[in-house]
Design an enzyme around this catalytic site. Structure first.
Site, mmCIF file in Angstrom:
data_model
loop_
_atom_site.group_PDB
_atom_site.id
_atom_site.type_symbol
_atom_site.label_atom_id
_atom_site.label_comp_id
_atom_site.label_asym_id
_atom_site.label_seq_id
_atom_site.Cartn_x
_atom_site.Cartn_y
_atom_site.Cartn_z
ATOM 1 N N LYS A 188 -13.535 -3.319 -5.060
ATOM 2 C CA LYS A 188 -14.293 -2.154 -5.512
ATOM 3 C C LYS A 188 -13.355 -1.091 -6.084
ATOM 4 C CE LYS A 188 -18.324 0.351 -4.358
ATOM 5 N NZ LYS A 188 -19.542 0.359 -3.612
ATOM 6 N N LYS A 196 0.835 -1.213 0.000
ATOM 7 C CA LYS A 196 0.000 0.000 0.000
ATOM 8 C C LYS A 196 0.860 1.250 0.000
ATOM 9 C CE LYS A 196 -4.287 -1.268 2.326
ATOM 10 N NZ LYS A 196 -4.994 -1.208 3.592
ATOM 11 N N LYS A 232 -7.180 -9.163 -7.642
ATOM 12 C CA LYS A 232 -8.241 -9.611 -6.734
ATOM 13 C C LYS A 232 -9.475 -8.722 -6.944
ATOM 14 C CE LYS A 232 -9.012 -9.928 -1.776
ATOM 15 N NZ LYS A 232 -8.466 -9.857 -0.439
#
Ligand code: SF4
Length: 326
Positions: free
Chosen positions: A196, A111, A193
């Site tokens: 959203k 991240k 994966k």
């Protein structure tokens, strides 16, 4: 009876990746263990967000979970921020967690590399996860493989805190993983994966027309260029969705038809759409009923929060007493 805890971010409407990767398993597990399921809204603020949207997404997530089969009569569903002890315990765990362990977490590394500016919440996220689990002294945590490292950190934190502050007892149990039977669900792009933020999802409550408009162009085996080219089902995401939604005989039929070029990908996707409908129709019906029953949804969350506040206060009494705060 063992106690299980699991959380999900309020990312809005559930998608089939959430459903197959976590929630469907929760629905089964709730009948086998004392189950606590949490909508982890404190975890959702480590990136920029809009307060009104967070509020709406929390509600949508609650409705989706109840529609998917989480039953407040047998399990506890609540919103994390309704129980402030989560952040209190996280602060305490900050003090027993070396910085290097947080920096080594794969999710942090992934991240933080993608972000221009990294806030401290991204780094300490797994400490809040440890607090979520240990606040209820859960024995088992249903997780996907990508969460195993964070769960291991929760176990290390429990062990370290116990060694430092528990007396003869192991106050915090070391939570064990319960791996979700369905492996990682890939998105319709076949690249990442289902998520959203990647825009590669199918919403659990989407209409059959919306689902078909997404399934039709979804990526399949890249080597199947023409209908007459035999395919390799194992490399195709549609095949893996068949495994999740279709009966075993259909899955077998798909594998044969694909590998012998017996049908085209659109034929295969039409069968998948039918299988999905069988599972999603009752979920959509429950969601429609819940939309007309806002008091029922609010009541389930309020009852869940009440119960969790009681459990959390009890744990924090033990923590405070052992750490010299009272
Ligand atoms: Fe995938 Fe089905 Fe096409 Fe085979 S026939 S590549 S399993 S969509």
């Amino acid at each position: 009876m063992a106690r299980i805890f699991s959380g999900i971010q309020p990312s809005g409407e559930l998608h089939i990746g959430n459903y197959l990767g976590a929630v469907k398993n929760w629905v089964t597990l709730q009948h086998t263990a004392e189950s606590i399921f949490c909508i982890v809204d404190y975890h959702a603020i480590t990136g920029s967000y809009k307060p009104d949207l967070l509020r709406a997404r929390r509600r949508d997530m609650a409705l989706g979970l109840l529609a998917a089969g989480i039953d407040p009569a047998v399990s506890t569903l609540f919103v994390q921020s309704d129980v402030p002890e989560h952040t209190e315990l996280a602060w305490i765990f900050n003090s027993v967690t070396p910085l290097g362990e947080l920096e080594r977490q794969t999710q942090f590394k992934d991240k933080s590399q993608r972000m221009e500016s990294v806030n401290a919440g991204i780094l300490t996220y797994p400490i809040l996860q440890a607090a979520d689990i240990l606040l209820y002294r859960a024995d088992r945590v249903p997780v996907g493989e990508d969460q195993l490292q964070h769960l291991e950190l929760s176990r290390v934190i429990a062990r370290r805190w116990n060694a430092e502050f528990a007396r003869d007892d192991d106050f915090f149990p070391e939570p064990q993983p319960v791996l979700t039977p369905t492996r990682r669900i890939m998105g319709l792009d076949g690249q990442a994966k289902m998520s959203k933020s990647m825009g590669n999802t199918i919403g659990l409550l989407e209409s059959p027309e919306e689902i078909w408009s997404k399934l039709r162009p979804a990526v399949t085996d890249p080597k199947r260029i023409k209908k007459t080219d035999p395919g390799t089902p194992e490399v195709c995401n549609i095949y893996h969705l068949h495994k999740a939604f279709s009966p075993p005989a259909t899955v077998e039929h798909v594998a044969v038809q694909c590998s012998t070029a017996g049908w085209g990908c659109i034929d295969c996707k039409k069968v998948l759409a039918e299988s999905m409908e069988s599972e999603l129709v009752p979920i959509r019906a429950r969601a429609a009923a819940l939309r007309d029953d806002t008091a029922g949804v609010d009541g389930a969350l309020a009852a869940g929060a009440d119960r969790c506040r009681t459990l959390a206060r009890e744990t924090m009494r033990g923590v405070r007493e052992r750490m010299g705060f009272d």
